[in-house]
Design a protein around this motif. Structure first.
Motif, PDB file in Angstrom:
ATOM      1  N   GLU A 123      58.216  49.304  26.186  1.00  0.00           N
ATOM      2  CA  GLU A 123      58.242  50.635  25.577  1.00  0.00           C
ATOM      3  C   GLU A 123      58.354  50.453  24.071  1.00  0.00           C
ATOM      4  O   GLU A 123      59.298  49.832  23.585  1.00  0.00           O
ATOM      5  CB  GLU A 123      59.415  51.467  26.092  1.00  0.00           C
ATOM      6  N   LEU A 124      57.366  50.967  23.323  1.00  0.00           N
ATOM      7  CA  LEU A 124      57.362  50.863  21.871  1.00  0.00           C
ATOM      8  C   LEU A 124      57.650  52.223  21.262  1.00  0.00           C
ATOM      9  O   LEU A 124      56.961  53.196  21.568  1.00  0.00           O
ATOM     10  CB  LEU A 124      56.012  50.354  21.368  1.00  0.00           C
ATOM     11  N   LEU A 125      58.660  52.285  20.407  1.00  0.00           N
ATOM     12  CA  LEU A 125      58.969  53.503  19.654  1.00  0.00           C
ATOM     13  C   LEU A 125      58.653  53.244  18.188  1.00  0.00           C
ATOM     14  O   LEU A 125      59.142  52.276  17.611  1.00  0.00           O
ATOM     15  CB  LEU A 125      60.447  53.890  19.801  1.00  0.00           C
ATOM     16  N   GLN A 126      57.829  54.098  17.593  1.00  0.00           N
ATOM     17  CA  GLN A 126      57.462  53.926  16.191  1.00  0.00           C
ATOM     18  C   GLN A 126      58.291  54.848  15.317  1.00  0.00           C
ATOM     19  O   GLN A 126      58.485  56.023  15.625  1.00  0.00           O
ATOM     20  CB  GLN A 126      55.977  54.194  15.999  1.00  0.00           C
ATOM     21  N   GLY A 127      58.789  54.302  14.214  1.00  0.00           N
ATOM     22  CA  GLY A 127      59.590  55.101  13.303  1.00  0.00           C
ATOM     23  C   GLY A 127      59.773  54.398  11.978  1.00  0.00           C
ATOM     24  O   GLY A 127      59.205  53.337  11.724  1.00  0.00           O
ATOM     25  N   GLU A 128      60.583  54.999  11.118  1.00  0.00           N
ATOM     26  CA  GLU A 128      60.931  54.384   9.840  1.00  0.00           C
ATOM     27  C   GLU A 128      62.074  53.394  10.059  1.00  0.00           C
ATOM     28  O   GLU A 128      62.672  53.329  11.126  1.00  0.00           O
ATOM     29  CB  GLU A 128      61.377  55.477   8.858  1.00  0.00           C
ATOM     30  N   TYR A 129      62.389  52.637   9.002  1.00  0.00           N
ATOM     31  CA  TYR A 129      63.472  51.663   9.114  1.00  0.00           C
ATOM     32  C   TYR A 129      64.773  52.316   9.585  1.00  0.00           C
ATOM     33  O   TYR A 129      65.492  51.775  10.435  1.00  0.00           O
ATOM     34  CB  TYR A 129      63.726  50.994   7.757  1.00  0.00           C
ATOM     35  N   ASN A 130      65.100  53.486   9.025  1.00  0.00           N
ATOM     36  CA  ASN A 130      66.353  54.157   9.382  1.00  0.00           C
ATOM     37  C   ASN A 130      66.347  54.602  10.843  1.00  0.00           C
ATOM     38  O   ASN A 130      67.367  54.511  11.532  1.00  0.00           O
ATOM     39  CB  ASN A 130      66.586  55.365   8.474  1.00  0.00           C
ATOM     40  N   ASP A 131      65.195  55.082  11.309  1.00  0.00           N
ATOM     41  CA  ASP A 131      65.076  55.458  12.713  1.00  0.00           C
ATOM     42  C   ASP A 131      65.360  54.260  13.605  1.00  0.00           C
ATOM     43  O   ASP A 131      66.110  54.362  14.590  1.00  0.00           O
ATOM     44  CB  ASP A 131      63.657  55.972  13.021  1.00  0.00           C
ATOM     45  N   ILE A 132      64.748  53.138  13.271  1.00  0.00           N
ATOM     46  CA  ILE A 132      64.881  51.943  14.108  1.00  0.00           C
ATOM     47  C   ILE A 132      66.327  51.470  14.136  1.00  0.00           C
ATOM     48  O   ILE A 132      66.856  51.096  15.185  1.00  0.00           O
ATOM     49  CB  ILE A 132      63.928  50.843  13.609  1.00  0.00           C
ATOM     50  N   GLN A 133      67.003  51.501  12.986  1.00  0.00           N
ATOM     51  CA  GLN A 133      68.425  51.136  12.965  1.00  0.00           C
ATOM     52  C   GLN A 133      69.231  52.048  13.878  1.00  0.00           C
ATOM     53  O   GLN A 133      70.053  51.578  14.681  1.00  0.00           O
ATOM     54  CB  GLN A 133      68.980  51.220  11.545  1.00  0.00           C
ATOM     55  N   ASP A 134      69.006  53.345  13.793  1.00  0.00           N
ATOM     56  CA  ASP A 134      69.745  54.304  14.621  1.00  0.00           C
ATOM     57  C   ASP A 134      69.465  54.076  16.100  1.00  0.00           C
ATOM     58  O   ASP A 134      70.371  54.150  16.939  1.00  0.00           O
ATOM     59  CB  ASP A 134      69.385  55.739  14.240  1.00  0.00           C
ATOM     60  N   TRP A 135      68.214  53.789  16.439  1.00  0.00           N
ATOM     61  CA  TRP A 135      67.857  53.569  17.843  1.00  0.00           C
ATOM     62  C   TRP A 135      68.521  52.310  18.397  1.00  0.00           C
ATOM     63  O   TRP A 135      68.923  52.280  19.559  1.00  0.00           O
ATOM     64  CB  TRP A 135      66.339  53.451  17.989  1.00  0.00           C
ATOM     65  N   ILE A 136      68.645  51.281  17.556  1.00  0.00           N
ATOM     66  CA  ILE A 136      69.340  50.063  17.996  1.00  0.00           C
ATOM     67  C   ILE A 136      70.810  50.362  18.226  1.00  0.00           C
ATOM     68  O   ILE A 136      71.400  49.977  19.249  1.00  0.00           O
ATOM     69  CB  ILE A 136      69.172  48.934  16.966  1.00  0.00           C
TER      70      ILE A 136
END
Length: 298
Positions: A123-136
């Motif tokens: 499953e790939l979620l595309q976003g900005e750096y801040n989005d990716i940090q929050d998702w982690i």
């Protein structure tokens, strides 16, 4: 009982009494006593003796103890291996990414990984750096790609560096140059790539005391490419994004050297699902080959 008889026996020894072992395991004292009696019947001997001073191993108990410890350790290893293989047989690997990675690097690597683990899903979620940090951090994804100076509270490992290039309409005057300067890019309507709170584009212009004429701010790299192609403005994009686009637009190196570093990031490697760990190791091993191939195409 969920615990094996041998493991309960070791817990009793470590606790020093049936009562303490029962409290630790959440069983009744009589159940613990019966379990030890059943194990002794299986082995045809008495393993422990009870007195006012507590529990002591019998002579036979001392003889059997190292073998029992070995069996319990092997059972633990087998259980861990079963859980690992179940994760690799049925696992879902959730990754936070963005266009340059999801278009050019991940597809081939995911395909090759599934040759060994065909039941793994991605499953790939595309976003900005801040989005990716929050998702982690909130557990939405297992790991992701980030710029190292944009994240906090994560474990990171270097992954790659990527250079920006000028992106111009084919008939633009700057397309006649072999390379362009940042100052050259301030004279036309500029289409900015949105990267979140940290923008490499804005930072590099600021570092050189330049102000581009930003008319459009766009999240998607390929929307920017189409806009440049149709003459709506000029831009800068990462080299890995630009594979296969040299025939439709003009791509030129930028004289002032700068690049973006990308890291792999996760919250705690020790708690990652086994499938995610295996794919991270696969990425680190195999991605240099893919990246080098892409760079030769540009």
């Amino acid at each position: 009982m969920l615990q094996s008889k041998k493991k309960i026996f070791l817990t009793v020894l470590d606790a020093g009494s049936f009562t303490k072992a029962a409290a630790e395991l959440g069983y009744s004292q009589s159940a613990i006593s019966q379990t030890i009696k059943t194990l002794e019947d299986d082995l045809g001997t008495t393993l422990v003796s009870r007195s006012r001073e507590g529990l002591t191993l019998t002579k036979d108990g001392e003889e059997f103890l190292p073998y029992i410890r070995s069996i319990v350790a092997a059972e633990d290893d087998l259980g861990a291996k079963i859980r690992e293989m179940q994760g690799l047989e049925k696992g879902v690997i959730k990754i936070g990414t963005f266009t340059s990675i999801s278009r050019n690097i991940l597809p081939a690597l995911m395909h090759d990984f599934r040759k060994t683990y065909p039941n793994i899903r991605f499953e790939l979620l595309q976003g900005e750096y801040n989005d990716i940090q929050d998702w982690i951090l909130d557990g939405t994804i297992d790991f992701g790609f980030v710029a190292p100076n944009t994240v906090t509270g994560l474990e990171t490992q270097p992954f790659l560096s990527d250079t920006m290039m000028a992106v111009l309409p084919q008939n633009h005057p700057l397309a006649k140059k072999k390379a362009v300067s940042l100052a050259d890019l301030t004279n036309d309507p500029f289409i900015e790539l949105i990267e979140g709170t940290f923008s490499v584009t804005r930072k590099v212009f600021k570092d050189y005391h330049l102000t581009p004429d930003i008319i459009y701010s766009v999240y998607d790299d390929y929307t920017i490419l189409e806009m440049v192609k149709h003459g709506y403005g000029i831009s800068m994009l990462y080299k890995l994004v630009l594979t296969g686009y040299g025939d439709e637009i003009a791509l030129r190196p930028i004289i002032e050297p700068f690049e973006r570093s990308l890291d792999l990031a996760w919250r705690d490697y020790t708690t990652l699902p086994i499938a995610a760990k295996r794919f991270i190791e696969f990425l680190k091993q195999e991605s240099p080959r893919i990246i080098e191939k892409i760079r030769k195409q540009n």
